[in-house]
Scaffold this active site. Structure first.
Site, short mmCIF file in Angstrom:
data_model
loop_
_atom_site.label_atom_id
_atom_site.label_comp_id
_atom_site.label_asym_id
_atom_site.label_seq_id
_atom_site.Cartn_x
_atom_site.Cartn_y
_atom_site.Cartn_z
N GLU A 138 -34.07 50.58 60.29
CA GLU A 138 -34.66 49.92 59.13
C GLU A 138 -35.89 49.19 59.65
O GLU A 138 -35.78 48.16 60.33
CB GLU A 138 -33.68 48.93 58.50
N CYS A 163 -39.35 41.94 54.97
CA CYS A 163 -39.93 43.28 55.05
C CYS A 163 -40.12 43.89 53.66
O CYS A 163 -40.87 44.85 53.50
CB CYS A 163 -39.08 44.18 55.91
#
Length: 333
Positions: free
Chosen positions: A246, A280
């Site tokens: 990720e 993010c």
């Protein structure tokens, strides 16, 4: 200096070296964690492999019992964990309780409830035509986690891995490692069998690479930068282990011409300011119709002005410091 947690016990690192942990609001050293060495990773992997047969042989319900006890202990310490996160990575006190400590509790509960709901039968196998589908543990999982939502990311990796019958070697971010220690204490107090969960603190180039490269680790799960994720994939490929990544992102916020511009801009700014912009999935650029540009800039400036940085231990503070001087330089650049 703190210790590593390997095979159910606290032990010193083979390196004998430490890493300073700074309070980003004061830039003062508040703790020291070990700078783990490859030998430490090897010891943790050996412990995890030794614990795997017995842990994976438990029924899902038996593993749930262990993890439910850990969750109970975690919830009892939630305020203390939130305070640790405020000092460790600068999250404002209210945000630390609600999100940085509260969201891991919610996800922990969600995973426990899910395994209770599906029950043991889900893991016993099912027939599809002439095939038998079995759901089995992968084995030893290496988890490498980031600093921006440090405990949340640890829970997202560690708890489901353990519930599914895997054993784990965790490397938390050296920038904000203290909440990982808090969770480790909870798992230890809950009576998790030795070797099922192991904590090796240290840097990415040393401990992270050792985890990704270790032939005794069956899967590595990494959350962090694209550059580091690329390196994890390259190193892990040598032993053909499973890899879950990720990686960093920058998300566009598209405001269409028929939207309520004032609401859209206000909410867009609020989203990007959350966690001092250190997310993010933050909506870090706003795309508006050219006819709305000047008005959107004015509205955004008004909204942003309400987010003055402050002391994260002050309950009134909405925006704390960036996590480190390096991150501050990166954001300014």
């Amino acid at each position: 200096m703190r210790s590593l947690y390997i095979d159910g016990a606290w032990r010193t690192s083979a390196s004998g070296e430490g890493l300073d942990v700074l309070n980003p609001a004061t830039e003062q050293v508040i703790d020291i964690v070990p700078a783990g060495a490859p030998e430490d990773v090897d010891a943790a992997v050996q412990a995890a492999r030794a614990a795997l047969p017995a842990w994976s042989a438990l029924t899902p319900g038996q593993r749930v019992t262990h993890m439910a006890k850990a969750l109970e202990l975690y919830n009892a310490r939630l305020d203390d964990v939130a305070a640790i996160l405020t000092r460790d990575m600068g999250a404002p006190a209210g945000f630390a309780r609600k999100v940085q400590a509260g969201l891991p509790a919610l996800m922990f509960r969600t995973f426990v409830d899910l395994v209770e709901e599906v029950g043991d039968r889900y893991f016993e196998g099912e027939r599809q035509g002439n095939s038998l589908i079995l759901r089995e543990p992968i084995g030893v999982v290496g988890a490498i986690t980031p600093w921006n939502y440090p405990l949340h990311q640890i829970v997202l990796k560690v708890v489901p891995a353990l519930l599914a019958g895997n054993t784990v070697v965790l490397k938390p971010s050296e920038v904000a490692p203290l909440s990982a220690y808090a969770l480790t204490e909870v798992l230890h107090e809950a009576g998790l069998p030795a070797g099922v969960f192991n904590l090796v603190s240290g840097t990415g180039p040393v401990v992270g690479e050792a985890i990704a490269a270790h032939p005794g680790i069956d899967m590595v799960s990494f959350t962090g930068s694209t550059r580091a994720g690329t390196r994890v994939s390259q190193v892990a490929a040598e032993t053909v282990k499973r890899v879950a990544l990720e990686l960093g992102g920058k998300s566009p916020n598209v405001v269409l011409p028929d939207a309520d511009l004032a609401q859209a801009v206000k909410r867009g700014v609020a989203d990007v300011m959350r966690n001092t912009g250190q997310s993010c999935n933050a909506l870090t650029r706003m795309l508006v119709h050219r006819d709305s540009y000047e008005e959107a800039v004015r509205l955004a400036a008004e909204s942003a002005a309400k987010y003055a940085p402050g002391d994260p231990e002050d309950e009134a503070t909405r925006m704390g410091p960036l996590v480190s001087a390096a991150q501050l330089d990166r954001v300014r650049d």
